[in-house]
Design a protein around this motif. Structure first.
Motif: not given
Length: 92
Positions: A77-92
């Motif tokens: 989730a942190l890594l996805l947030t760092a790559t600005k994949n907020y929607d994908e990070a939110h689904t974890i």
């Protein structure tokens, strides 16, 4: 010694330690390819070394072995947030 120079020296030393740890965890993974922990720690080291995309790949591989590991899910989730994949990070 100037404070800024001292911090730079500490960062350089820290990077070298994480690079050594990364090598050690890669060797551990080769010795036991079915263990998720070396993959998680490889991803962690890569994230510290700011190799975010590669870190995402390794943590996803770790999650294939243990999909419910909270630390791996949190790191992803942190890594996805760092790559600005907020929607994908939110689904974890």
């Amino acid at each position: 010694m100037c404070f800024k120079a001292k911090l730079q020296k500490q960062r350089t030393l820290q990077i070298s330690y994480y690079e050594k740890a990364l090598d050690a965890f890669k060797k551990a993974h080769l010795l036991d390819p079915g263990d998720f922990l070396p993959l998680f720690y490889i991803a962690h080291c890569l994230s510290i070394l700011r190799q975010i995309n590669e870190a995402v790949e390794y943590v996803q591989r770790a999650l294939k072995f243990k999909p419910d590991d909270k630390d791996s899910l949190h790191l992803l989730a942190l890594l996805l947030t760092a790559t600005k994949n907020y929607d994908e990070a939110h689904t974890i």
